[in-house]
Write an enzyme that holds these catalytic residues in place. Structure first.
Site, PDB file in Angstrom:
ATOM      1  N   TRP A 176       1.071  -1.110  -0.068  1.00 39.09           N
ATOM      2  CA  TRP A 176       0.204   0.274  -0.045  1.00 39.09           C
ATOM      3  C   TRP A 176       0.684   0.874   0.342  1.00 39.09           C
ATOM      4  O   TRP A 176       0.286   2.284  -0.486  1.00 39.09           O
ATOM      5  CB  TRP A 176      -0.976   0.035   0.982  1.00 39.09           C
ATOM      6  N   ASP A 177       2.231   1.180   0.190  1.00 39.00           N
ATOM      7  CA  ASP A 177       3.145   2.046   0.238  1.00 39.00           C
ATOM      8  C   ASP A 177       2.766   3.194  -1.186  1.00 39.00           C
ATOM      9  O   ASP A 177       3.030   3.722  -1.181  1.00 39.00           O
ATOM     10  CB  ASP A 177       4.512   1.765   0.294  1.00 39.00           C
ATOM     11  N   GLU A 198       1.384  -2.479  12.694  1.00 35.28           N
ATOM     12  CA  GLU A 198       1.565  -4.039  12.603  1.00 35.28           C
ATOM     13  C   GLU A 198       1.718  -4.343  13.991  1.00 35.28           C
ATOM     14  O   GLU A 198       1.875  -5.837  13.486  1.00 35.28           O
ATOM     15  CB  GLU A 198       2.419  -3.916  11.524  1.00 35.28           C
ATOM     16  N   LYS A 204       3.806   0.070  16.181  1.00 36.73           N
ATOM     17  CA  LYS A 204       5.174  -0.306  15.271  1.00 36.73           C
ATOM     18  C   LYS A 204       4.771   1.449  14.153  1.00 36.73           C
ATOM     19  O   LYS A 204       6.249   1.743  13.947  1.00 36.73           O
ATOM     20  CB  LYS A 204       4.717  -0.849  14.432  1.00 36.73           C
ATOM     21  N   GLN A 205       3.658   1.754  14.582  1.00 34.81           N
ATOM     22  CA  GLN A 205       3.552   2.822  13.110  1.00 34.81           C
ATOM     23  C   GLN A 205       1.911   4.275  13.520  1.00 34.81           C
ATOM     24  O   GLN A 205       1.178   3.512  14.116  1.00 34.81           O
ATOM     25  CB  GLN A 205       3.799   2.871  12.164  1.00 34.81           C
TER      26      GLN A 205
END
Lengths: 748, 748
Positions: free
Chosen positions: A341-342, A481, A580-581
């Protein structure tokens, strides 16, 4: 614009350091969207990983491996022997060293003076680039001079097909030969025979009196020059190569070998300097539509933006809709060259607002792979399209089954993304809608967008679980994630809601789409959208607030390294409030208008300390959301760290390839953060908030077919365009309309 | 014998030299006939090729490649980091260095003191061996000491499956895990699933306070120890591994993973020193039946003989009749691990006369593959058996299609050996007959020998061309591979004649074999056997004498490197009187009694200057024939050079593996040359002619089931044996019979 462009930045390696070989090999990758060649040294080092990649050239080594972008035979290596001493910077003495990468044209240059362990003094200069066009062309030059004593010299270079992806071999050596007593040519095929690679390399030495021999053994086809270096007389080796491929479905040209030689011959004729000049010209035509210029007191900022622009071009296969942007571009083996998806969320906006036809090609990559996504959905018991979490050439799911070792059980931990990280389906829909907003491309709307939105919406309609009359999304993974298999991830639910709403908007209310409309309206009415609590904090998912918190400082200090997994298993991390993000913040980035400034600020304050930023997709997004919400003190340091993800001092920042999404996010941060650009709702918005040390920010924009040039200072916003059609733009909440030029004073 | 054994030789590397990494990695290979592990350093070097091989573990990477002995995942590598500095002898300063290989038990030891580029002083000691039994066991130890400053240390080691055969990957990583929080275990399979490898490695550090982590990524399963080296306190890492395989047809044990752990556990319990002592004991029981001892003024001679004996044991899969000896043993990738006539002619005699059951196993390897040889014969239009020129596990032809690049056309030159180098069929028959002579094994005679001889004879009967009533052998390649596609190669014709004659001798004259007898008698009567000309020289083939001669001095000076092919194409070499290796002289070696001393001497004088010795099969054979014919001045220098083929000063003498045949020929030269042993005609013959600087030569012999001990000096020959059965032996033409002890004075 009248003011001259800022001079181009140059990336300098701080000095030769064996610990940073692969970082700089990545950063100094030469590429053009078709071909990428890592910036390895001519000489070998044990830890140096060479790499050459062609977009779309994927292969699965064995049935139980996943498909990966093939690390092709190497053409950059050259064994240099002075007398009996092989040249290596680990031995002898390095008297001067300069290695630079010029993003202006993607040229890698090295210049050094070296004293061999035997005492001889030599200078070496080398340079290399991959042409912007023709894309198959690679040119390299190497000049050696003996500075104090005549010395026998042996140079060995050729095509080295011992190259593997970490030990996985994808190619058989179909034929190697020396064509016309001059040109090395190797043809390599996948064992299944549906892909082929033809490398032709021509070497020319500036001296006529070298003894030349050829050898083909153990997957290496080499040419060896033996001669004598005379004191003060430079000897130059030029190696001009042509790298051509046949991807699955391509018809192999008749007499392909001779065809490639015929393409190569006129290039060889020109020589390195002329080829360089021609490629530079091509780049110079491109830069005005791409370059972001900042008047910053820190030259690093412009460097990061120039490197970002270069690499965004070098990673994007704009020429071929069968390929898309890999997570590491064409710079390394990391993530096996898969598309995440980046691309749709972090990289596509840059193309959309500079060269929308490239964004269109990236969306058509997804569109072409709808059948595979529909098959995956059906296999998983859903309707519509479930795009693969990791995609390659075919559009089948390519996510590896296993990740890191579980520190408790010793087993490799399964990767759950392919099973549950479904937000990708909404992300692709979001990107397709964004494309329409920025281009108004009616043709695309009628076909690709409708097909994509319908398939994505159908997926979400079938993905729900009814609980007390409400529709919930269970067992998903959001962008974060480190939190797996949760219910009602806010990001996912809001994006799914957006996806269905957009589908209803764009799909005509005809009998053909009646089912989607009916079910879609019901979904929109009943879908759970997590709401802020009393502290205005939105729960990331149903269970998030019930989990304990730990101090993450030491892991945040090592952001990007997943160091927490050395102390905790994934299952344990999952049971704590550890991100994580960016997750909820990612939602604010994409759909800012749904949330008040107060809510956004409260959530930023809540989630930031709980985020390790082990993903490179995190810091720039936090920075952008902070910037938009006037949290300047937070925005700049986070953006600065985001720019440094690859370029910063960490010696292994990007060993196995650049962070493509983070490279896109450097552009996003400048344009969507500090210039405050938004476009998702069809209105071009700019709300500039420059960091104090940026005097100016200038960038080109392509908006609904028009080329704009935007210049921002702390005092003023100026936009210029070339035609007389009126354009409306919203600046800090006020709508302005203009034809050729808009100049606005900015308040402080 | 009463006199004590000579102390064992030790092979010392003259010093660390990056140019000789692979030569010494080959020479210092640890092995036991089942497993071979190259003597690579723990730390990596760009040119260092690691290698681990298991006999019979062959695989074809892709259909258009040939089968090769798989270079298995590595367990010897260890990344050593002092602080942030990786240990490498290319950097810093080497204050002392000693690296030795002890053929007595196949142990590789290194001891050095190194100053890092940052100045810290460290000592490193390491050792490694492959157990003689159990054959799956590998033990290694590494001791590090900080000599002047406390230093953080990081050690990373494990199982590295990025290993390939020059870029060809044969194994998929079926599973990697950490068993019982201690033992790394990797299971690897061929893609077809018919072969598997289970490596289990247990590491133990002498210090308890190390931080340990595990990682599995990119085909590497690693364990990392982080600790601090305190000044003067040695830190030892012991790594005990168990390498088990399933070859095609083997049943995979149930719970194979746990089974391997259970085998490993008691070994780990014992630790390096105890395991070493146990393995040494096993070797000590073996040496008395194998060791040749010379009382030489040059210690190199004993070293060469000890290394030869060790490597002959390490290369020979005596435990498994499905395998035979590869051209490079288990020491390297060269010749892809294939089995050539080298085994039957150069290596088998050693086993036959020391451990005849091993020779029997090697012959049964051929016997089991008769069906494939018969199929190849049929495919080529012949009767009987045409053994593959290069053989591996299945017995199918494995010779690669192409060799070196043709310097004129740029194309790779086809390899013709599989098509025409048919003497191998007679060589195998010759070896089978020799086995009977030396053992009198009636059981073998009745089954294997008869089957082999009949199939080989039938081949020759069908291989002839009738010319003017005589039977000729056309379009063959003799042992000399620089002369291809010729008619009536003397070596081939005489050996074929011998093969048919022996078949008639051993096959009963029954109706079953009537056809062979009838046609065989006709063949023997009419087969062309090239005769000496007026100068007593026998033509190597029909056209040989008609070809021109050139001065070969410069190529002979680079013997073994095929340097002539840099100046001439193979086709051009073919049209000159140029021998790669002994051809007619090879015939004299095998069938000496057919040719008078005068003829042998004349041919030696004629062919020697025309021979480059580009094959390692050449010099020792010339030496033996010279010795037998009293040409001592020629014999010794040729034998000395033959001993130095791998062990000599040439830095790349054996990069891709030892010359297995040349290793056998070191034994052949001593025993069949200087001791003058012959046995082909069923009579044990000794005609000692020691070189002047050898005072004594002692060796064990196994002859017709009896263990003999032979001691030779310039004055005397002594043979001892343990029982009272009379034995006859021919010494310098005179027959002697004795029971327990024979002592003969030798004339000068």
């Amino acid at each position: 614009m009248t003011s001259p462009s800022a001079p181009f930045s140059v990336l300098c390696e701080p000095g030769f350091n064996p610990h940073q070989l692969n970082k700089y090999a990545t950063l100094m990758t030469c590429g053009n969207g078709y071909l990428g060649i890592r910036g390895g040294h001519e000489e070998a080092y044990t830890d140096q990983v060479r790499g050459m990649f062609v977009a779309g050239f994927y292969h699965r080594a064995t049935p139980d491996e996943v498909t990966e972008l093939v690390n092709l035979p190497d053409i950059t290596g050259c064994k240099i022997e002075f007398g009996n001493t092989p040249f290596s910077l680990l031995a002898g003495k390095l008297l001067s060293y300069r290695r630079e990468f010029h993003p202006e044209l993607g040229e890698l240059c090295r210049e050094l003076i070296w004293q061999s362990p035997e005492g001889g003094l030599f200078s070496l200069k080398s340079a290399r680039f991959v042409a912007r066009a023709p894309q198959q062309l690679v040119a390299a030059t190497l000049t050696l001079t003996a500075l104090d004593q005549e010395t026998p010299l042996r140079l060995t270079t050729g095509i080295d097909a011992t190259q593997t992806n970490s030990g996985r071999q994808h190619l058989t050596e179909a034929s190697v030969r020396v064509m016309h007593q001059h040109t090395l040519q190797g043809c390599y095929r996948t064992p299944e025979g549906d892909m082929a690679l033809m490398i032709s390399s021509h070497c020319r030495l500036s001296s006529d009196d070298a003894r030349i021999s050829y050898a083909a053994k153990n997957r290496q086809l080499n040419q060896q020059f033996s001669t004598t270096l005379r004191v003060g007389v430079p000897l130059t080796l030029e190696k001009i190569s042509w790298v051509d491929v046949c991807l699955p479905g391509d018809a192999e040209p008749e007499n392909w070998d001779e065809h490639c030689l015929a393409q190569l011959a006129p290039q060889v004729e020109q020589g390195y300097a002329a080829l360089r000049a021609a490629s530079l010209q091509q780049w110079q035509r491109w830069w005005p539509q791409a370059r972001v210029e900042v008047g910053s007191s820190d030259p690093f900022d412009q460097l990061a933006l120039d490197m970002s622009a270069y690499h965004l071009a070098a990673m994007t296969p704009a020429h071929d809709e069968r390929c898309s942007v890999a997570a590491k571009g064409l710079t390394g083996e990391g993530y096996k060259g898969h598309v995440f998806w980046d691309t749709d969320i972090f990289i596509l906006p840059y193309h959309l607002l500079t060269r929308p036809e490239t964004a269109r090609a990236l969306l058509r990559y997804r569109y072409h792979r709808l059948p595979q996504a529909q098959q995956k959905a059906a296999r998983c018991g859903y309707e519509g399209a479930l795009f693969p979490w990791e995609s390659a050439f075919t559009g089948d799911e390519e996510t590896p089954a296993f990740g890191l070792i579980n520190i408790r059980t010793g087993l490799r931990q399964p990767v759950a993304s392919a099973l549950a990280e479904h937000h990708l389906v909404a992300d692709i829909a979001y990107a397709a809608v964004g494309y329409l907003q920025a281009t108004g491309d009616a043709q695309f709307q009628a076909t690709e967008t409708q097909a994509l939105l319908k398939a994505c919406a159908l997926f979400w309609l079938s993905r729900t679980t009814e609980v007390n009359g409400r529709l919930e999304l269970h067992d998903v993974i959001g962008p974060d994630e480190y939190t797996e298999h949760i219910n009602n991830n806010a990001y996912t639910n809001y994006l799914a809601h957006y996806c269905v709403a957009q589908a209803l908007h764009y799909l005509p209310d005809t009998p053909e789409h009646e089912d989607v409309h009916t079910r879609g309206r019901d979904f929109l009415a009943r879908c759970v959208l997590p709401q802020p609590d009393n502290e205005r904090v939105i729960p990331q998912d149903d269970s998030f607030f019930s989990k304990p918190t730990i101090d993450l400082t030491r892991y945040q200090a090592k952001a990007g390294t997943q160091s927490i997994l050395l102390d905790y298993s994934r299952a344990e991390v999952n049971e704590m409030q550890i991100l994580k993000q960016a997750d909820l913040i990612m939602l604010f980035f994409l759909l800012p208008s749904l949330f008040s400034r107060e809510v956004q600020r409260a959530n930023l304050d809540y989630y930031l300390p709980r985020t390790i930023h082990d993903s490179s997709l995190s810091k720039a997004i936090y920075a952008i959301v902070a910037c938009r919400n006037g949290m300047a003190d937070l925005a700049w340091p986070l953006y600065r760290e985001a720019m440094a993800i690859d370029l910063g001092p960490e010696p292994h920042s990007c060993d196995d390839g650049i962070h493509a999404a983070a490279t896109g996010a450097i552009w996003l941060g400048a344009i969507m953060g500090f210039a405050g650009l938004e476009y998702q709702e069809g209105q071009l918005v700019l709300s500039p908030r420059l960091p104090p040390h940026w005097k100016t920010l200038r960038f080109p924009l392509c908006w609904r077919g028009e080329q704009l040039q935007v210049s921002i200072s702390h005092q003023q916003l100026q936009i210029e365009k070339a035609n007389d059609a009126p354009l409306s733009i919203c600046v800090h909440g006020t709508l302005h309309s203009f034809t050729r030029r808009l100049v606005l004073a900015l308040e402080h």
